[in-house]
Design a protein around this motif. Structure first.
Motif, PDB file in Angstrom:
ATOM      1  N   ASN A  66       0.796  -1.224   0.000  1.00  0.00           N
ATOM      2  CA  ASN A  66       0.000   0.000   0.000  1.00  0.00           C
ATOM      3  C   ASN A  66       0.831   1.279   0.000  1.00  0.00           C
ATOM      4  OD1 ASN A  66      -2.897  -1.011   0.233  1.00  0.00           O
ATOM      5  ND2 ASN A  66      -1.804  -2.213   1.753  1.00  0.00           N
ATOM      6  N   LEU A  67       2.126   1.132  -0.104  1.00  0.00           N
ATOM      7  CA  LEU A  67       3.014   2.286  -0.217  1.00  0.00           C
ATOM      8  C   LEU A  67       3.357   2.459  -1.688  1.00  0.00           C
ATOM      9  CD1 LEU A  67       5.350   1.548   2.792  1.00  0.00           C
ATOM     10  CD2 LEU A  67       4.092   3.666   2.482  1.00  0.00           C
ATOM     11  N   SER A  68       3.146   3.666  -2.223  1.00  0.00           N
ATOM     12  CA  SER A  68       3.388   3.840  -3.660  1.00  0.00           C
ATOM     13  C   SER A  68       4.831   4.229  -3.970  1.00  0.00           C
ATOM     14  CB  SER A  68       2.415   4.864  -4.242  1.00  0.00           C
ATOM     15  OG  SER A  68       2.421   6.036  -3.466  1.00  0.00           O
ATOM     16  N   GLU A  69       5.376   5.190  -3.252  1.00  0.00           N
ATOM     17  CA  GLU A  69       6.703   5.708  -3.602  1.00  0.00           C
ATOM     18  C   GLU A  69       7.845   5.051  -2.840  1.00  0.00           C
ATOM     19  OE1 GLU A  69       6.959   9.991  -3.693  1.00  0.00           O
ATOM     20  OE2 GLU A  69       4.782  10.092  -3.941  1.00  0.00           O
ATOM     21  N   TYR A  70       7.569   4.540  -1.670  1.00  0.00           N
ATOM     22  CA  TYR A  70       8.616   4.030  -0.786  1.00  0.00           C
ATOM     23  C   TYR A  70       8.329   2.592  -0.399  1.00  0.00           C
ATOM     24  CZ  TYR A  70       9.104   9.067  -0.026  1.00  0.00           C
ATOM     25  OH  TYR A  70       9.250  10.403  -0.195  1.00  0.00           O
ATOM     26  N   ILE A  72       8.561   0.234   3.266  1.00  0.00           N
ATOM     27  CA  ILE A  72       8.438   0.530   4.691  1.00  0.00           C
ATOM     28  C   ILE A  72       9.799   0.835   5.328  1.00  0.00           C
ATOM     29  CG2 ILE A  72       8.461  -1.887   5.473  1.00  0.00           C
ATOM     30  CD1 ILE A  72       6.288   0.965   6.934  1.00  0.00           C
ATOM     31  N   ASP A  73      10.856   0.194   4.868  1.00  0.00           N
ATOM     32  CA  ASP A  73      12.186   0.436   5.431  1.00  0.00           C
ATOM     33  C   ASP A  73      12.721   1.827   5.101  1.00  0.00           C
ATOM     34  OD1 ASP A  73      12.136  -2.097   6.477  1.00  0.00           O
ATOM     35  OD2 ASP A  73      13.346  -2.980   4.887  1.00  0.00           O
ATOM     36  N   GLU A  74      12.128   2.498   4.112  1.00  0.00           N
ATOM     37  CA  GLU A  74      12.578   3.835   3.707  1.00  0.00           C
ATOM     38  C   GLU A  74      11.800   4.956   4.393  1.00  0.00           C
ATOM     39  OE1 GLU A  74      13.921   2.819  -0.834  1.00  0.00           O
ATOM     40  OE2 GLU A  74      11.773   3.048  -0.429  1.00  0.00           O
ATOM     41  N   VAL A  75      10.733   4.600   5.092  1.00  0.00           N
ATOM     42  CA  VAL A  75       9.902   5.568   5.803  1.00  0.00           C
ATOM     43  C   VAL A  75      10.596   5.923   7.120  1.00  0.00           C
ATOM     44  CG1 VAL A  75       7.629   5.816   6.903  1.00  0.00           C
ATOM     45  CG2 VAL A  75       7.824   4.613   4.729  1.00  0.00           C
ATOM     46  N   SER A  76      10.399   7.152   7.610  1.00  0.00           N
ATOM     47  CA  SER A  76      11.030   7.543   8.877  1.00  0.00           C
ATOM     48  C   SER A  76      10.645   6.562   9.987  1.00  0.00           C
ATOM     49  CB  SER A  76      10.615   8.963   9.279  1.00  0.00           C
ATOM     50  OG  SER A  76       9.300   8.964   9.819  1.00  0.00           O
ATOM     51  N   ALA A  77      11.508   6.401  10.962  1.00  0.00           N
ATOM     52  CA  ALA A  77      11.294   5.410  12.028  1.00  0.00           C
ATOM     53  C   ALA A  77       9.994   5.659  12.797  1.00  0.00           C
ATOM     54  CB  ALA A  77      12.487   5.397  12.979  1.00  0.00           C
ATOM     55  N   VAL A  78       9.662   6.912  13.053  1.00  0.00           N
ATOM     56  CA  VAL A  78       8.426   7.213  13.792  1.00  0.00           C
ATOM     57  C   VAL A  78       7.209   6.874  12.935  1.00  0.00           C
ATOM     58  CG1 VAL A  78       7.039   9.040  14.857  1.00  0.00           C
ATOM     59  CG2 VAL A  78       9.498   8.950  15.268  1.00  0.00           C
ATOM     60  N   ASP A  79       7.224   7.300  11.673  1.00  0.00           N
ATOM     61  CA  ASP A  79       6.101   6.971  10.789  1.00  0.00           C
ATOM     62  C   ASP A  79       5.980   5.469  10.595  1.00  0.00           C
ATOM     63  OD1 ASP A  79       5.583   9.650  10.549  1.00  0.00           O
ATOM     64  OD2 ASP A  79       6.240   9.827   8.474  1.00  0.00           O
ATOM     65  N   PRO A 117       0.613  13.098   8.975  1.00  0.00           N
ATOM     66  CA  PRO A 117      -0.790  12.695   9.155  1.00  0.00           C
ATOM     67  C   PRO A 117      -1.475  12.301   7.839  1.00  0.00           C
ATOM     68  CG  PRO A 117      -0.316  14.619  10.490  1.00  0.00           C
ATOM     69  CD  PRO A 117       0.895  14.384   9.622  1.00  0.00           C
ATOM     70  N   LYS A 118      -1.264  13.093   6.796  1.00  0.00           N
ATOM     71  CA  LYS A 118      -1.874  12.791   5.499  1.00  0.00           C
ATOM     72  C   LYS A 118      -1.296  11.488   4.922  1.00  0.00           C
ATOM     73  CE  LYS A 118      -2.885  14.953   1.077  1.00  0.00           C
ATOM     74  NZ  LYS A 118      -2.739  16.119   0.238  1.00  0.00           N
ATOM     75  N   PHE A 119       0.009  11.313   5.053  1.00  0.00           N
ATOM     76  CA  PHE A 119       0.687  10.108   4.575  1.00  0.00           C
ATOM     77  C   PHE A 119       0.158   8.861   5.286  1.00  0.00           C
ATOM     78  CE2 PHE A 119       4.398   7.231   5.289  1.00  0.00           C
ATOM     79  CZ  PHE A 119       4.519   6.757   3.991  1.00  0.00           C
ATOM     80  N   VAL A 120       0.115   8.911   6.611  1.00  0.00           N
ATOM     81  CA  VAL A 120      -0.366   7.784   7.422  1.00  0.00           C
ATOM     82  C   VAL A 120      -1.816   7.466   7.072  1.00  0.00           C
ATOM     83  CG1 VAL A 120      -0.989   7.149   9.802  1.00  0.00           C
ATOM     84  CG2 VAL A 120       1.284   8.082   9.306  1.00  0.00           C
ATOM     85  N   ASN A 121      -2.635   8.502   6.943  1.00  0.00           N
ATOM     86  CA  ASN A 121      -4.036   8.322   6.582  1.00  0.00           C
ATOM     87  C   ASN A 121      -4.155   7.601   5.241  1.00  0.00           C
ATOM     88  OD1 ASN A 121      -6.876   8.615   6.556  1.00  0.00           O
ATOM     89  ND2 ASN A 121      -6.717  10.560   5.474  1.00  0.00           N
TER      90      ASN A 121
END
Length: 130
Positions: A66-70, A72-79, A117-121
């Motif tokens: 469900n991630l289009s550009e990244y 999960i390992d490339e997303v910031s640790a908090v996100d 918030p928009k990304f997580v949503n």
């Protein structure tokens, strides 16, 4: 008594600490005691944390779908921690999906950056629709 929102904040912090290489059990016990998370809320925290860690591969697979550009390992640790918690709750609990997504958005507002918030949503909403 801690709220479920405070429990979720703690889970995010503990997932982050786990990624940073903390000695988990000792750190977890101390952290939850400092935050005054006890009894049923501590059980809830541990069930979420252990559920995420025990199902990490499947959760990350679902998120990657469900991630289009990244990835999960490339997303910031908090996100990444917020997304993992949200995905775990969507896939493995009876909590209403709207509540889960709303909580994740609130956590992103409090703990991450302006675009989170928009990304997580978007990611969790896509996961729910599959």
């Amino acid at each position: 008594m801690a709220t479920r929102h405070q429990v979720r904040q703690s889970v995010i912090s503990l997932l982050y600490a786990n990624e940073m290489g903390s000695e988990m059990q000792e750190f977890c016990d101390e952290y939850l005691e400092d935050r005054k998370i006890r009894n049923r809320q501590r059980d809830f925290t541990n069930s979420l944390l252990n559920g995420i860690l025990n199902n990490l591969e499947k959760i990350d697979e679902s998120l990657n779908e469900n991630l289009s550009e990244y990835k999960i390992d490339e997303v910031s640790a908090v996100d990444r921690a917020i997304l993992r918690l949200g995905a775990y709750e969507i896939l493995h609990t009876d909590t209403d999906n709207a509540v889960i997504i709303n909580e994740a958005i609130e956590l992103a507002k409090e703990m991450s950056n302006d675009t989170s918030p928009k990304f997580v949503n978007g990611v969790l909403d896509a996961l729910v629709k599959k």
